[in-house]
Scaffold this active site. Structure first.
Site, mmCIF file in Angstrom:
data_model
loop_
_atom_site.group_PDB
_atom_site.id
_atom_site.type_symbol
_atom_site.label_atom_id
_atom_site.label_comp_id
_atom_site.label_asym_id
_atom_site.label_seq_id
_atom_site.Cartn_x
_atom_site.Cartn_y
_atom_site.Cartn_z
ATOM 1 N N GLY A 46 73.100 77.755 -52.762
ATOM 2 C CA GLY A 46 72.152 78.618 -53.453
ATOM 3 C C GLY A 46 71.347 79.403 -52.433
ATOM 4 O O GLY A 46 71.791 79.612 -51.299
ATOM 5 N N ARG A 68 81.901 70.980 -54.846
ATOM 6 C CA ARG A 68 82.717 70.196 -55.772
ATOM 7 C C ARG A 68 84.074 70.872 -55.977
ATOM 8 O O ARG A 68 84.190 72.093 -55.892
ATOM 9 C CB ARG A 68 81.985 70.040 -57.110
ATOM 10 C CG ARG A 68 80.783 69.099 -57.042
ATOM 11 C CD ARG A 68 80.052 69.044 -58.359
ATOM 12 N NE ARG A 68 79.517 70.356 -58.705
ATOM 13 C CZ ARG A 68 79.232 70.731 -59.951
ATOM 14 N NH1 ARG A 68 79.466 69.918 -60.961
ATOM 15 N NH2 ARG A 68 78.731 71.930 -60.189
ATOM 16 N N HIS A 132 63.465 69.189 -49.928
ATOM 17 C CA HIS A 132 62.422 68.753 -50.861
ATOM 18 C C HIS A 132 62.661 67.274 -51.110
ATOM 19 O O HIS A 132 63.797 66.851 -51.318
ATOM 20 C CB HIS A 132 62.492 69.549 -52.164
ATOM 21 C CG HIS A 132 61.443 69.188 -53.172
ATOM 22 N ND1 HIS A 132 60.121 68.988 -52.841
ATOM 23 C CD2 HIS A 132 61.519 68.997 -54.515
ATOM 24 C CE1 HIS A 132 59.432 68.693 -53.940
ATOM 25 N NE2 HIS A 132 60.263 68.689 -54.958
#
Length: 491
Positions: A46, A68, A132
């Site tokens: 992303g 994936r 994060h």
């Protein structure tokens, strides 16, 4: 799994919440060398995944992307972005076993599935990276004891991470090592090299903890960064239209007003933002902000309490398990609001006009920034962390609204931030309606007339603005960034 923070005793909780140290430039003298010659595999492509990867590759690291099987077979966006930028792409099974550092840059809600898929494939002594810490702190993910767990968290969207790097600079960054997973004592060396590879060391790096990053990040994005901007946009638009303002003009004043106002905030903090007003307008904005702080303080405190206790995370994860029913409902309702559907204004609004006719918006920014900062600090978070998660990021979020209103903001931010934003704004809008009903002419949509002011009152207000703790720490941190940028450009 148990919420990691809630397994700690009070002393441990306070120690991790309060971990924050501004690192010296000399601590990054080795740059990214600790990771050179090692294989870095990024999971997820992303905004953060792609742009961090581009920077790391340009810094001399060996970068590839594990996706994936379905994403590769169906040539999804993540596969296209990675391959179009010349990166090696493979399945988890093909790339993870050789990785020295696996960097998980997928959305929060995918972290558990991703980590459970990659852990069995990781070689002994490898490292796992996050940008994060939600999965570690709130979900309580258990990582194999031979694996080192680190975090590098740029305090900007991924696109900004790349653009600042290309300019020869970087963005402020938090780094941390999970105390439960540093078996070889190399976590800090890995985190420093990763941060240097993204360019973060040129803008300033805070040594923090997973706990401090998560709790402050959640608080900032729920309140001032997203929730306050959404609530303020909806309230201000409805107020303007109710008083006869052309909806198109009202929409533009708000959509671009946040960005214009917070650009002053970015350059010189609350002090400069308030200095853009005439003296009578400054006194009025200050008075409005004090009223807003008194009204909203309990709401800010509730959000902080729910973040600290884990109540927020458990509620959001329950919505994940329910196919995001609440999130998607709130998203749809936001898209149907009068502000989001208002026509576009074709005329021009001058820069100063946004300040002169946006006194209430300035008061909302001041109140929200100060409240978020104060509430975090009162909860044990160090001032530097609280600054980065409130004032520093606000101009970046305001810029997303300037692009495509609230829709764009909610697309760009994480699902975690979006969920928290709706929780806050849905509570804040009705809370502030009585306050909005009492506004005076000149507070919004028209300028406050010039007039005489009391010198002593103006002096006291100026002193109060400049002496607030966020102005003191902000001036210091912005000074660090200016100095480091000067050094980076010169070097």
């Amino acid at each position: 799994m148990a919420n990691y923070f809630n397994t700690l005793n009070l002393r441990q909780q306070l120690a991790q919440l309060g971990k924050c140290r501004f690192m010296g430039r000399d601590e990054f003298a080795d740059g990214a060398s600790y990771l050179q010659g090692k294989k870095v595999v990024i999971v997820g492509c992303g905004a953060q995944g792609l742009n961090q990867g581009l920077n790391m590759r340009d810094s001399g690291l060996d970068i590839s992307y594990a996706l994936r099987k379905e994403a590769i077979a169906e040539k999804r966006a993540s596969w296209r972005k990675a391959t179009e930028n010349g990166f090696k792409v493979g399945t988890y099974e093909e790339l993870i076993p050789q990785a020295d550092l696996v960097v998980n840059l997928t959305p929060d809600k995918q972290h558990s599935d991703v980590v459970r898929s990659v852990q069995p494939l990781m070689k002994d002594g490898a490292a796992l990276g996050y940008s994060h810490g939600f999965n570690i702190v709130e979900v309580g993910e258990q990582i194999r004891k031979d694996i080192t767990v680190v975090m590098v968290a740029p305090k900007c969207p991924g696109t900004e991470v790349r653009e600042e790097y290309k300019r020869g600079f970087g963005v402020p960054t938090l780094i941390a090592v999970h105390p439960e997973n540093d078996p070889q004592g190399e976590g800090m060396a890995i985190a420093k090299a990763w941060a240097a590879a993204t360019g973060g060391h040129r803008a300033g790096v805070l040594e923090s903890s997973f706990v401090a990053e998560v709790k402050s990040d959640l608080m900032g994005e729920q309140t001032i960064l997203c929730g306050m901007l959404q609530a303020g946009s909806l309230l201000c638009f409805d107020k303007l239209v109710a008083e006869g303002t052309d909806p198109a003009y009202a929409e533009k004043l708000i959509q671009f007003g946040w960005e214009t106002i917070t650009e002053a905030l970015k350059q010189g903090g609350i002090t400069l933002m308030m200095d853009r007003l005439s003296n009578p307008a400054k006194l009025r904005a200050y008075a409005l902000s004090e009223q807003l702080k008194e009204i909203m303080a309990p709401l800010f405190q509730k959000h902080m309490d729910d973040i600290i206790s884990g109540e927020f995370s458990s509620g959001m994860m329950a919505d994940w398990a329910n196919d995001d029913k609440k999130l998607l409902t709130w998203r749809e309702e936001t898209g149907k609001t009068a502000f989001e559907t208002a026509p576009q204004y074709e005329g021009k609004i001058g820069e100063q006009e946004y300040f002169d006719k946006g006194v209430l918006m300035i008061a909302m920014v001041k109140a929200g920034v100060e409240l978020a900062f104060e509430t975090m600090v009162d909860s044990g978070i160090i001032e530097e962390s609280a600054y980065y998660e409130s004032l520093h990021e606000l101009p970046l979020i305001a810029n997303t609204i300037a692009r495509k209103r609230l829709y764009e903001m909610n697309v760009v931010i994480s699902d975690t931030a979006e969920y928290g934003n709706y929780l806050f704004s849905y509570a804040c809008v009705p809370l502030l309606k009585p306050f909005m009903a009492e506004l005076q002419p000149g507070d919004l949509g028209s300028a406050i007339p010039e007039g005489a002011v009391d010198n002593a009152q103006l002096r006291d207000v100026n002193d109060a603005i400049r002496s607030h703790a966020i102005e003191q720490v902000g001036k210091k941190l912005r000074g660090y960034m200016t100095d480091m940028k000067r050094i980076a450009v010169a070097g």
